[in-house]
Scaffold this active site. Structure first.
Site, PDB file in Angstrom:
ATOM      1  N   ASN A   7       0.870  -1.175   0.000  1.00 35.74           N
ATOM      2  CA  ASN A   7       0.000   0.000   0.000  1.00 35.74           C
ATOM      3  C   ASN A   7       0.908   1.226   0.000  1.00 35.74           C
ATOM      4  O   ASN A   7       1.435   1.620   1.032  1.00 35.74           O
ATOM      5  CB  ASN A   7      -0.893  -0.037   1.251  1.00 35.74           C
ATOM      6  CG  ASN A   7      -1.885   1.106   1.293  1.00 35.74           C
ATOM      7  OD1 ASN A   7      -1.892   1.970   0.422  1.00 35.74           O
ATOM      8  ND2 ASN A   7      -2.718   1.121   2.314  1.00 35.74           N
ATOM      9  N   LYS A  14       3.472   0.824   3.033  1.00 32.47           N
ATOM     10  CA  LYS A  14       3.098  -0.185   4.026  1.00 32.47           C
ATOM     11  C   LYS A  14       3.043  -1.523   3.312  1.00 32.47           C
ATOM     12  O   LYS A  14       2.637  -1.585   2.143  1.00 32.47           O
ATOM     13  CB  LYS A  14       1.721   0.122   4.613  1.00 32.47           C
ATOM     14  CG  LYS A  14       1.672   1.384   5.419  1.00 32.47           C
ATOM     15  CD  LYS A  14       0.338   1.487   6.157  1.00 32.47           C
ATOM     16  CE  LYS A  14       0.143   2.890   6.666  1.00 32.47           C
ATOM     17  NZ  LYS A  14      -1.038   3.558   6.180  1.00 32.47           N
ATOM     18  N   ARG A  92      -2.532  -2.044  -3.485  1.00 28.88           N
ATOM     19  CA  ARG A  92      -3.767  -1.301  -3.273  1.00 28.88           C
ATOM     20  C   ARG A  92      -3.715  -0.038  -4.137  1.00 28.88           C
ATOM     21  O   ARG A  92      -2.747   0.722  -4.066  1.00 28.88           O
ATOM     22  CB  ARG A  92      -3.873  -0.910  -1.798  1.00 28.88           C
ATOM     23  CG  ARG A  92      -5.128  -0.160  -1.514  1.00 28.88           C
ATOM     24  CD  ARG A  92      -5.236   0.192  -0.056  1.00 28.88           C
ATOM     25  NE  ARG A  92      -6.516   0.843   0.159  1.00 28.88           N
ATOM     26  CZ  ARG A  92      -6.935   1.271   1.332  1.00 28.88           C
ATOM     27  NH1 ARG A  92      -6.183   1.102   2.385  1.00 28.88           N
ATOM     28  NH2 ARG A  92      -8.094   1.853   1.458  1.00 28.88           N
ATOM     29  N   HIS A 181     -13.109   2.425  -0.015  1.00 28.28           N
ATOM     30  CA  HIS A 181     -13.052   1.317   0.955  1.00 28.28           C
ATOM     31  C   HIS A 181     -13.654   0.054   0.356  1.00 28.28           C
ATOM     32  O   HIS A 181     -14.144  -0.825   1.078  1.00 28.28           O
ATOM     33  CB  HIS A 181     -13.853   1.622   2.250  1.00 28.28           C
ATOM     34  CG  HIS A 181     -13.325   2.761   3.068  1.00 28.28           C
ATOM     35  ND1 HIS A 181     -14.159   3.692   3.648  1.00 28.28           N
ATOM     36  CD2 HIS A 181     -12.078   3.094   3.427  1.00 28.28           C
ATOM     37  CE1 HIS A 181     -13.442   4.572   4.326  1.00 28.28           C
ATOM     38  NE2 HIS A 181     -12.165   4.216   4.201  1.00 28.28           N
ATOM     39  N   HIS A 209     -18.277   0.761   7.636  1.00 21.46           N
ATOM     40  CA  HIS A 209     -16.811   0.817   7.796  1.00 21.46           C
ATOM     41  C   HIS A 209     -16.522   2.139   8.512  1.00 21.46           C
ATOM     42  O   HIS A 209     -16.560   3.214   7.901  1.00 21.46           O
ATOM     43  CB  HIS A 209     -16.139   0.753   6.417  1.00 21.46           C
ATOM     44  CG  HIS A 209     -14.639   0.877   6.473  1.00 21.46           C
ATOM     45  ND1 HIS A 209     -13.788  -0.157   6.161  1.00 21.46           N
ATOM     46  CD2 HIS A 209     -13.840   1.922   6.806  1.00 21.46           C
ATOM     47  CE1 HIS A 209     -12.537   0.236   6.322  1.00 21.46           C
ATOM     48  NE2 HIS A 209     -12.546   1.509   6.696  1.00 21.46           N
ATOM     49  N   LEU A 210     -16.272   2.053   9.809  1.00 28.11           N
ATOM     50  CA  LEU A 210     -16.087   3.267  10.610  1.00 28.11           C
ATOM     51  C   LEU A 210     -14.660   3.299  11.155  1.00 28.11           C
ATOM     52  O   LEU A 210     -14.319   2.542  12.072  1.00 28.11           O
ATOM     53  CB  LEU A 210     -17.085   3.293  11.775  1.00 28.11           C
ATOM     54  CG  LEU A 210     -18.565   3.105  11.405  1.00 28.11           C
ATOM     55  CD1 LEU A 210     -19.427   3.047  12.656  1.00 28.11           C
ATOM     56  CD2 LEU A 210     -19.041   4.206  10.473  1.00 28.11           C
ATOM     57  N   GLY A 213     -11.203   7.208   8.293  1.00 26.94           N
ATOM     58  CA  GLY A 213     -12.103   7.463   7.161  1.00 26.94           C
ATOM     59  C   GLY A 213     -13.273   6.510   7.312  1.00 26.94           C
ATOM     60  O   GLY A 213     -13.070   5.374   7.724  1.00 26.94           O
ATOM     61  N   ARG A 242     -12.363  14.740   7.937  1.00 27.53           N
ATOM     62  CA  ARG A 242     -13.169  15.158   6.785  1.00 27.53           C
ATOM     63  C   ARG A 242     -14.576  15.541   7.241  1.00 27.53           C
ATOM     64  O   ARG A 242     -15.142  14.899   8.120  1.00 27.53           O
ATOM     65  CB  ARG A 242     -13.284  14.027   5.755  1.00 27.53           C
ATOM     66  CG  ARG A 242     -11.961  13.610   5.148  1.00 27.53           C
ATOM     67  CD  ARG A 242     -12.204  12.659   3.977  1.00 27.53           C
ATOM     68  NE  ARG A 242     -10.974  12.059   3.519  1.00 27.53           N
ATOM     69  CZ  ARG A 242     -10.719  10.741   3.587  1.00 27.53           C
ATOM     70  NH1 ARG A 242     -11.622   9.908   4.064  1.00 27.53           N
ATOM     71  NH2 ARG A 242      -9.576  10.270   3.135  1.00 27.53           N
ATOM     72  N   ASP A 284      -9.051  11.506  16.608  1.00 25.86           N
ATOM     73  CA  ASP A 284      -9.140  10.133  17.101  1.00 25.86           C
ATOM     74  C   ASP A 284     -10.380   9.990  17.976  1.00 25.86           C
ATOM     75  O   ASP A 284     -10.553  10.730  18.946  1.00 25.86           O
ATOM     76  CB  ASP A 284      -7.877   9.782  17.897  1.00 25.86           C
ATOM     77  CG  ASP A 284      -7.784   8.289  18.158  1.00 25.86           C
ATOM     78  OD1 ASP A 284      -8.721   7.736  18.791  1.00 25.86           O
ATOM     79  OD2 ASP A 284      -6.791   7.674  17.742  1.00 25.86           O
ATOM     80  N   GLY A 334     -15.715   0.899  14.246  1.00 19.48           N
ATOM     81  CA  GLY A 334     -16.803  -0.079  14.124  1.00 19.48           C
ATOM     82  C   GLY A 334     -16.528  -1.366  14.888  1.00 19.48           C
ATOM     83  O   GLY A 334     -17.431  -1.966  15.465  1.00 19.48           O
ATOM     84  N   ASN A 336     -14.203  -1.696  17.504  1.00 13.13           N
ATOM     85  CA  ASN A 336     -13.778  -1.551  18.903  1.00 13.13           C
ATOM     86  C   ASN A 336     -14.681  -0.726  19.797  1.00 13.13           C
ATOM     87  O   ASN A 336     -14.615  -0.845  21.015  1.00 13.13           O
ATOM     88  CB  ASN A 336     -12.384  -0.903  18.950  1.00 13.13           C
ATOM     89  CG  ASN A 336     -11.321  -1.839  18.418  1.00 13.13           C
ATOM     90  OD1 ASN A 336     -11.067  -2.877  19.009  1.00 13.13           O
ATOM     91  ND2 ASN A 336     -10.725  -1.490  17.287  1.00 13.13           N
ATOM     92  N   GLU A 389      -8.397  -6.029   4.637  1.00 15.07           N
ATOM     93  CA  GLU A 389      -8.208  -5.651   3.236  1.00 15.07           C
ATOM     94  C   GLU A 389      -7.009  -6.368   2.630  1.00 15.07           C
ATOM     95  O   GLU A 389      -7.014  -6.742   1.463  1.00 15.07           O
ATOM     96  CB  GLU A 389      -8.033  -4.136   3.126  1.00 15.07           C
ATOM     97  CG  GLU A 389      -9.306  -3.392   3.482  1.00 15.07           C
ATOM     98  CD  GLU A 389      -9.095  -1.914   3.715  1.00 15.07           C
ATOM     99  OE1 GLU A 389      -9.137  -1.177   2.737  1.00 15.07           O
ATOM    100  OE2 GLU A 389      -8.897  -1.500   4.874  1.00 15.07           O
TER     101      GLU A 389
HETATM  102  P1  AMP Z   1      -8.859   2.925  11.366  1.00 14.19           P
HETATM  103  O1  AMP Z   1      -8.825   4.089  10.415  1.00 14.19           O
HETATM  104  O2  AMP Z   1      -9.734   1.795  10.879  1.00 14.19           O
HETATM  105  O3  AMP Z   1      -7.503   2.470  11.813  1.00 14.19           O
HETATM  106  O4  AMP Z   1      -9.587   3.462  12.693  1.00 14.19           O
HETATM  107  C1  AMP Z   1      -9.093   4.515  13.482  1.00 14.19           C
HETATM  108  C2  AMP Z   1     -10.138   4.867  14.539  1.00 14.19           C
HETATM  109  O5  AMP Z   1     -10.456   3.697  15.295  1.00 14.19           O
HETATM  110  C3  AMP Z   1      -9.683   5.928  15.525  1.00 14.19           C
HETATM  111  O6  AMP Z   1     -10.656   6.976  15.600  1.00 14.19           O
HETATM  112  C4  AMP Z   1      -9.607   5.195  16.871  1.00 14.19           C
HETATM  113  O7  AMP Z   1     -10.109   5.975  17.910  1.00 14.19           O
HETATM  114  C5  AMP Z   1     -10.468   3.974  16.679  1.00 14.19           C
HETATM  115  N1  AMP Z   1      -9.885   2.808  17.400  1.00 14.19           N
HETATM  116  C6  AMP Z   1      -8.851   2.067  17.015  1.00 14.19           C
HETATM  117  N2  AMP Z   1      -8.566   1.095  17.931  1.00 14.19           N
HETATM  118  C7  AMP Z   1      -9.443   1.271  18.933  1.00 14.19           C
HETATM  119  C8  AMP Z   1      -9.687   0.597  20.184  1.00 14.19           C
HETATM  120  N3  AMP Z   1      -8.930  -0.438  20.595  1.00 14.19           N
HETATM  121  N4  AMP Z   1     -10.703   1.051  20.958  1.00 14.19           N
HETATM  122  C9  AMP Z   1     -11.462   2.092  20.569  1.00 14.19           C
HETATM  123  N5  AMP Z   1     -11.290   2.759  19.395  1.00 14.19           N
HETATM  124  C10 AMP Z   1     -10.299   2.362  18.595  1.00 14.19           C
END
Ligand code: AMP
Length: 403
Positions: A7, A14, A92, A181, A209-210, A213, A242, A284, A334, A336, A389
């Site tokens: 990627n 990556k 990717r 995505h 997909h949360l 992005g 965004r 975050d 989504g 966690n 992915e």
């Molecule tokens: P991603 O772009 O899929 O890596 O997701 C990033 C988002 O996931 C960030 O806003 C994080 O706050 C949330 N996230 C990642 N790991 C955790 C976790 N263990 N517990 C709660 N939120 C998480």
């Protein structure tokens, strides 16, 4: 066969090396700060072995690719003895426009087509191409495959992908909704049916997909019929940085009042908005959640906006599909954030979505596994399926090169 999944971003590379015999990830790495004029950084993890390089100038993607191979081949901390062990490379690629509805083996025509899509993906496609060309240079006999983020959404009907601007802009420039995505939406929509032991045929589902992005997709019979991202990934939900959907006239309004160019406004909408722009704290979700739980007003507002936006899109996709059998959550938030899933799904019992509080909270905070989080009597199934992915890219690559 071992497949390398790459990627390539504008300043990073990556990668994962996956042994397709058992689909096991054997190495994972990252080369950062490529071509930034600042000393770079490389980190690779193979089992417990960590290979790290600090402070070397990394000027080009070719150099980063060479560093990746050097790390993979390292006698002590590497994963392979010879480059020949890498059977193929899967890349990717962000934007395939309307040219690609599936993954393809890379040849000159494919590279030309990716280049033609640069106006649609100006930040990512040039970097993706650099990644492909760097691997071609360093591994000239290894087949390369391109896997597109937009491909899964190519099944959307015109009524879903058209914008209400004069049609000539579609014909002239390809202005329409593409969606992103796609590899994640494709993986999760397929995997959830395997997990439940059912056929994709006859199913209607919404994939959420949360992550940093975020996008939702509406999937009928395993095919995408609508999604929330658009011509670019800016559209749809409120995201980490965004803004998501808003009246297009906001661009002109802010540009005029702040004496900014359209590019500057779009940059602000991509990089300084969303959770970060509203909360004033962070992109975050964990930070926003912590602050909101402590009654920080703007963090509470950002969280409310995110939840409300997701609820509105779920409602519209249920209506668009004429029903829905399941809602599936994936990606960082989504997978966690059980509390956020609960906020989203609270009040959706009327349409048959009944969350099981204990099941939902058991699947959270780094303990995400594939699981059902709805009650046994819920008409609509609610699930968490961690996305993957890389494995999807590796599978596509294997499928194309083995013939
Ligand atoms: P991603 O772009 O899929 O890596 O997701 C990033 C988002 O996931 C960030 O806003 C994080 O706050 C949330 N996230 C990642 N790991 C955790 C976790 N263990 N517990 C709660 N939120 C998480």
């Amino acid at each position: 066969m071992k497949i390398l999944v790459v990627n390539a971003g504008s300043s990073s590379l990556k990668y994962q090396l996956i042994d397709m015999d058992g689909e096991k990830m054997i190495a994972k790495g990252l080369v950062e700060r490529i071509g930034t004029g600042k000393p770079g950084h490389q980190k690779q993890v193979v089992g417990k072995e960590v290979y790290e390089v600090e402070g070397v100038m990394i000027d080009t993607h070719v150099q980063a690719t060479e560093m990746m191979l050097k790390a993979l081949l390292d006698e002590e901390k590497g994963a392979i003895r010879s480059m020949n062990e890498i059977g193929a490379v899967g890349h990717r690629v962000l934007h395939g426009g309307t040219k690609f509805s599936a993954s393809v083996i890379v040849n000159q025509a494919v590279k030309d087509a990716i280049r033609e899509c640069i106006p649609l993906g100006p930040l990512h496609n040039p970097a993706n191409l650099m990644g492909i060309e760097a691997c071609e240079k360093v591994m000239p006999t290894t087949p390369q495959v391109a896997v597109f983020d937009t491909a899964f959404h190519q099944t959307m009907p015109p009524k879903a992908y058209m914008y209400g601007v004069p049609k000539k802009f579609l014909t002239k420039y390809g202005v329409r909704k593409y969606g992103f995505h796609g590899t994640s939406h494709r993986y999760v929509s397929k995997r959830v049916c395997e997990f439940l032991g059912i056929s994709q045929l006859g199913t209607k589902m919404i994939i959420c997909h949360l992550g940093n992005g975020s996008s939702l997709s509406a999937v009928v019979d395993g095919k995408c019929v609508d999604t929330t991202m658009g011509l670019t990934p800016l559209d749809g939900l409120l995201m980490g940085t965004r803004c998501g959907t808003c009246d297009p006239a906001v661009v002109q309004f802010i540009a005029n009042n702040e004496n900014m160019t359209v590019d500057e406004v779009l940059n602000m909408m991509n990089k300084e908005s969303g959770l970060l722009g509203i909360s004033g704290l962070s992109n975050d979700m964990r930070d926003v959640d912590n602050a909101a739980d402590n009654y920080h007003g703007d963090a509470m507002l950002a969280r409310d906006m995110l939840v409300y936006g997701i609820q509105k899109y779920i409602g519209s996709f249920v209506a668009a599909m004429g029903g829905c059998d399941m809602i599936v959550f994936t990606a960082g938030i989504g997978e966690n954030n059980g509390a956020l899933r609960e906020r989203i799904l609270t009040g959706m019992e009327w349409m048959g979505a009944k969350l099981d509080h204990a099941r939902n909270m058991a699947c959270a905070d780094g303990h995400a596994t594939e699981c059902v989080i709805s009650t046994d009597d819920s008409k609509m199934k609610l699930l968490v399926i961690p996305t993957n992915e890389e494995i999807m890219i590796a599978r596509d690559t294997l499928e194309l090169v083995k013939h």
